[in-house]
Design a protein around this motif. Structure first.
Motif, PDB file in Angstrom:
ATOM      1  N   ASN A 131       0.795  -1.233   0.000  1.00  0.00           N
ATOM      2  CA  ASN A 131       0.000   0.000   0.000  1.00  0.00           C
ATOM      3  C   ASN A 131       0.822   1.275   0.000  1.00  0.00           C
ATOM      4  N   TYR A 132       2.094   1.187   0.486  1.00  0.00           N
ATOM      5  CA  TYR A 132       2.827   2.451   0.621  1.00  0.00           C
ATOM      6  C   TYR A 132       3.170   3.097  -0.713  1.00  0.00           C
ATOM      7  N   ARG A 133       3.184   2.298  -1.800  1.00  0.00           N
ATOM      8  CA  ARG A 133       3.345   2.918  -3.118  1.00  0.00           C
ATOM      9  C   ARG A 133       2.261   3.957  -3.361  1.00  0.00           C
ATOM     10  N   ARG A 134       1.142   3.780  -2.682  1.00  0.00           N
ATOM     11  CA  ARG A 134      -0.029   4.650  -2.942  1.00  0.00           C
ATOM     12  C   ARG A 134      -0.152   5.796  -1.953  1.00  0.00           C
ATOM     13  N   VAL A 135       0.860   6.007  -1.127  1.00  0.00           N
ATOM     14  CA  VAL A 135       0.912   7.253  -0.354  1.00  0.00           C
ATOM     15  C   VAL A 135       1.164   8.357  -1.383  1.00  0.00           C
ATOM     16  N   ALA A 137       2.562  11.180  -1.370  1.00  0.00           N
ATOM     17  CA  ALA A 137       3.920  11.748  -1.372  1.00  0.00           C
ATOM     18  C   ALA A 137       4.925  10.758  -1.973  1.00  0.00           C
ATOM     19  N   ILE A 138       4.718   9.470  -1.769  1.00  0.00           N
ATOM     20  CA  ILE A 138       5.637   8.477  -2.357  1.00  0.00           C
ATOM     21  C   ILE A 138       5.395   8.381  -3.866  1.00  0.00           C
ATOM     22  N   ALA A 139       4.125   8.437  -4.255  1.00  0.00           N
ATOM     23  CA  ALA A 139       3.825   8.437  -5.698  1.00  0.00           C
ATOM     24  C   ALA A 139       4.400   9.696  -6.352  1.00  0.00           C
ATOM     25  N   LEU A 140       4.422  10.807  -5.603  1.00  0.00           N
ATOM     26  CA  LEU A 140       5.034  12.032  -6.150  1.00  0.00           C
ATOM     27  C   LEU A 140       6.546  11.843  -6.301  1.00  0.00           C
ATOM     28  N   ALA A 141       7.152  11.144  -5.352  1.00  0.00           N
ATOM     29  CA  ALA A 141       8.594  10.865  -5.471  1.00  0.00           C
ATOM     30  C   ALA A 141       8.863  10.098  -6.765  1.00  0.00           C
ATOM     31  N   ARG A 142       8.003   9.134  -7.049  1.00  0.00           N
ATOM     32  CA  ARG A 142       8.167   8.365  -8.291  1.00  0.00           C
ATOM     33  C   ARG A 142       8.057   9.286  -9.525  1.00  0.00           C
ATOM     34  N   GLN A 143       7.096  10.197  -9.451  1.00  0.00           N
ATOM     35  CA  GLN A 143       6.926  11.130 -10.572  1.00  0.00           C
ATOM     36  C   GLN A 143       8.187  11.984 -10.754  1.00  0.00           C
ATOM     37  N   ILE A 144       8.739  12.441  -9.638  1.00  0.00           N
ATOM     38  CA  ILE A 144       9.949  13.281  -9.676  1.00  0.00           C
ATOM     39  C   ILE A 144      11.130  12.498 -10.260  1.00  0.00           C
ATOM     40  N   VAL A 145      11.245  11.233  -9.879  1.00  0.00           N
ATOM     41  CA  VAL A 145      12.307  10.380 -10.439  1.00  0.00           C
ATOM     42  C   VAL A 145      12.086  10.206 -11.941  1.00  0.00           C
ATOM     43  N   ASP A 146      10.840   9.893 -12.326  1.00  0.00           N
ATOM     44  CA  ASP A 146      10.527   9.680 -13.745  1.00  0.00           C
ATOM     45  C   ASP A 146      10.787  10.926 -14.578  1.00  0.00           C
ATOM     46  N   GLU A 147      10.586  12.085 -13.972  1.00  0.00           N
ATOM     47  CA  GLU A 147      10.809  13.338 -14.696  1.00  0.00           C
ATOM     48  C   GLU A 147      12.295  13.673 -14.816  1.00  0.00           C
ATOM     49  N   HIS A 196       8.233  -3.899   2.694  1.00  0.00           N
ATOM     50  CA  HIS A 196       7.682  -2.607   2.247  1.00  0.00           C
ATOM     51  C   HIS A 196       8.796  -1.721   1.691  1.00  0.00           C
ATOM     52  N   SER A 197       9.894  -1.622   2.469  1.00  0.00           N
ATOM     53  CA  SER A 197      10.984  -0.719   2.051  1.00  0.00           C
ATOM     54  C   SER A 197      11.583  -1.173   0.717  1.00  0.00           C
ATOM     55  N   ILE A 198      11.712  -2.479   0.558  1.00  0.00           N
ATOM     56  CA  ILE A 198      12.310  -3.020  -0.664  1.00  0.00           C
ATOM     57  C   ILE A 198      11.386  -2.779  -1.856  1.00  0.00           C
ATOM     58  N   ASP A 199      10.082  -3.001  -1.644  1.00  0.00           N
ATOM     59  CA  ASP A 199       9.127  -2.760  -2.740  1.00  0.00           C
ATOM     60  C   ASP A 199       9.194  -1.296  -3.184  1.00  0.00           C
ATOM     61  N   THR A 200       9.174  -0.390  -2.208  1.00  0.00           N
ATOM     62  CA  THR A 200       9.231   1.038  -2.557  1.00  0.00           C
ATOM     63  C   THR A 200      10.555   1.364  -3.244  1.00  0.00           C
ATOM     64  N   ALA A 201      11.650   0.820  -2.703  1.00  0.00           N
ATOM     65  CA  ALA A 201      12.979   1.127  -3.251  1.00  0.00           C
ATOM     66  C   ALA A 201      13.084   0.684  -4.711  1.00  0.00           C
ATOM     67  N   MET A 202      12.622  -0.534  -4.988  1.00  0.00           N
ATOM     68  CA  MET A 202      12.782  -1.034  -6.356  1.00  0.00           C
ATOM     69  C   MET A 202      11.805  -0.347  -7.308  1.00  0.00           C
ATOM     70  N   TRP A 203      10.688   0.119  -6.764  1.00  0.00           N
ATOM     71  CA  TRP A 203       9.738   0.874  -7.594  1.00  0.00           C
ATOM     72  C   TRP A 203      10.349   2.220  -7.993  1.00  0.00           C
ATOM     73  N   LEU A 204      11.106   2.818  -7.065  1.00  0.00           N
ATOM     74  CA  LEU A 204      11.690   4.130  -7.335  1.00  0.00           C
ATOM     75  C   LEU A 204      13.041   4.034  -8.036  1.00  0.00           C
ATOM     76  N   ASN A 205      13.812   2.995  -7.725  1.00  0.00           N
ATOM     77  CA  ASN A 205      15.230   3.003  -8.102  1.00  0.00           C
ATOM     78  C   ASN A 205      15.663   1.741  -8.850  1.00  0.00           C
ATOM     79  N   GLY A 206      14.701   0.884  -9.209  1.00  0.00           N
ATOM     80  CA  GLY A 206      15.027  -0.290 -10.009  1.00  0.00           C
ATOM     81  C   GLY A 206      15.528  -1.463  -9.175  1.00  0.00           C
TER      82      GLY A 206
END
Ligand code: SOE
Length: 397
Positions: A131-135, A137-147, A196-206
């Motif tokens: 679920n934390y991918r859907r916070v 602010a975390i989804a915004l972090a992903r957007q910032i990385v993608d940009e 949770h941390s690993i899922d978020t990390a790999m979603w943001l950073n591969g």
């Protein structure tokens, strides 16, 4: 609207969090399906009945198989302890059910692989509740990385700290404390928190390709709530590991249930050549962002106004926030499950499955297993994951 008839397995913390999402989905998101709370199953009939009355489930079963086999159920939600996930998911897939499974996917990779094979063979939509991918602010972090605003990544730093098991009087096992029983949970903080941390990390950073870890069990014996006897504790109370990402950046991960004062301190920071992002779940509506701009003129890029900005992630431009209130007003923990469900249902309707599905969650399981194996052997371990083609914001969900 099309009905999405829910069979909920488990009536604990996650049974509540998931039920809330099913109940509120159509209040906030314009999807074509309407969840109907059909049945809940749990071993204790009285508790299951109480849960059903509170949340509005139509009926109660004490055997999860009845839900999996029921023709009036479309979606099986697995909110029961980790040691049940594999068997229930495989049976549900064989009966053609849609499956939403609580994290971690499984007790280990071997189980996870069987679950992936089962859902893919049956062709049923599936999701793991990271679920934390859907916070927002975390989804915004992903957007910032993608940009491209973080630029070439150098460091990823995650902590997930709690403090609820410090007392030696806390028993292990039973309905409330199965997370402390290795035979039911599979592991301690690694599967419960670091997943949770690993899922978020790999979603943001591969992908994470290699790890070296150290775990500790501070309280080595606890009374078991079921046997009533003092038994050895098999879980990791704390885990720290170093990671190498496929993109060349380095990661550190720390998790414990012995950080006095930390209740659900889930943080990460990512540092790149062009910027950094920082998030702390105890301050969930903020994302901190540092922007480094190289000036065209070649002049010094930093000035007296350079600094981190704390973005209040509540504008309608921010992920998910256009579904809720007016700018400046916040949403909470429960909405992360609602956002996850909305993405999942929208994915079924559009034919573009939302992530993480079982196959994606298996990657986190691979890292967890490598972390535990490394802690055991004191050696660096390969996770088996490799570089992936760059994701774009189009598939950010
Ligand atoms: C453990 O205390 C726990 O409830 C986890 O199991 C959840 O996944 C996490 O989100 C909150 O903490």
């Amino acid at each position: 609207m099309k009905q999405l008839r829910i069979g909920m397995i488990g009536y604990g913390f996650m049974g509540r969090a998931h039920s809330n999402a099913y109940k509120r989905l159509n209040d906030f998101f314009p999807v074509e399906h309407r969840p109907v709370l059909k049945a809940v199953s749990g071993r204790d009939a009285a508790k299951a009945q109480q849960f059903a009355s509170n949340w509005g489930y139509e009926r109660v079963e004490t055997d999860w198989r009845k839900l999996v086999e029921a023709p009036d159920i479309d979606l099986i939600d697995i909110g029961s302890p980790n040691d049940t996930h594999c068997e229930i998911a495989i049976a549900a897939a064989q009966h053609g059910k849609i499956i939403c499974c609580e994290k971690p996917l499984a007790m280990d990779v071997a189980e996870g692989e069987k679950m992936v094979a089962a859902v893919e063979k049956a062709g049923v939509p599936n999701m793991v509740w990271f679920n934390y991918r859907r916070v927002p602010a975390i989804a915004l972090a992903r957007q910032i990385v993608d940009e491209g605003r973080v630029g070439r990544p150098f460091h990823y730093r995650a902590t997930y700290l709690q403090d609820w098991t410090i007392s030696t009087d806390v028993p292990q096992g039973g309905a409330a404390l199965w997370r402390l029983d290795v035979n039911i949970a599979g592991s301690g903080v690694t599967g419960d928190l670091l997943a949770h941390s690993i899922d978020t990390a790999m979603w943001l950073n591969g992908p994470i390709t290699r790890v070296v870890a150290r775990t500790e069990t501070f309280v080595k014996e606890r009374v078991h709530a079921v046997s009533g006897k003092v038994e050895p504790v098999g879980i990791d109370d704390a885990c720290m590991f170093l990671a190498e990402f496929a993109n060349g950046s380095l990661g550190t991960f720390e998790s414990t249930r012995y950080a006095r004062g930390r209740k659900n301190f889930n943080t990460f920071e990512m540092n790149g050549a062009d910027g950094s992002v920082y998030f702390d779940l105890e301050d969930p509506e903020h994302l901190q962002y540092f922007e480094y701009k190289q000036l065209q003129s070649g002049k010094k890029a930093e000035s007296h106004l350079t600094g981190w900005r704390k973005i209040h992630v509540t504008n309608s431009e921010h992920p998910y926030m256009n579904r809720y209130w007016v700018p400046g007003t916040t949403i909470g923990y429960e909405h992360t499950f609602l956002n996850a469900l909305a993405d999942f249902v929208a994915g079924i309707e559009s034919g573009k499955p939302a992530q993480p599905d079982f196959r994606e969650a298996l990657k986190t399981q691979l890292v967890c297993d490598a972390v535990l194996a490394s802690a055991h052997s004191s050696q660096w371990m390969d996770t088996g994951l490799e570089a992936e083609p760059c994701a774009t914001s189009a598939d950010a969900t």
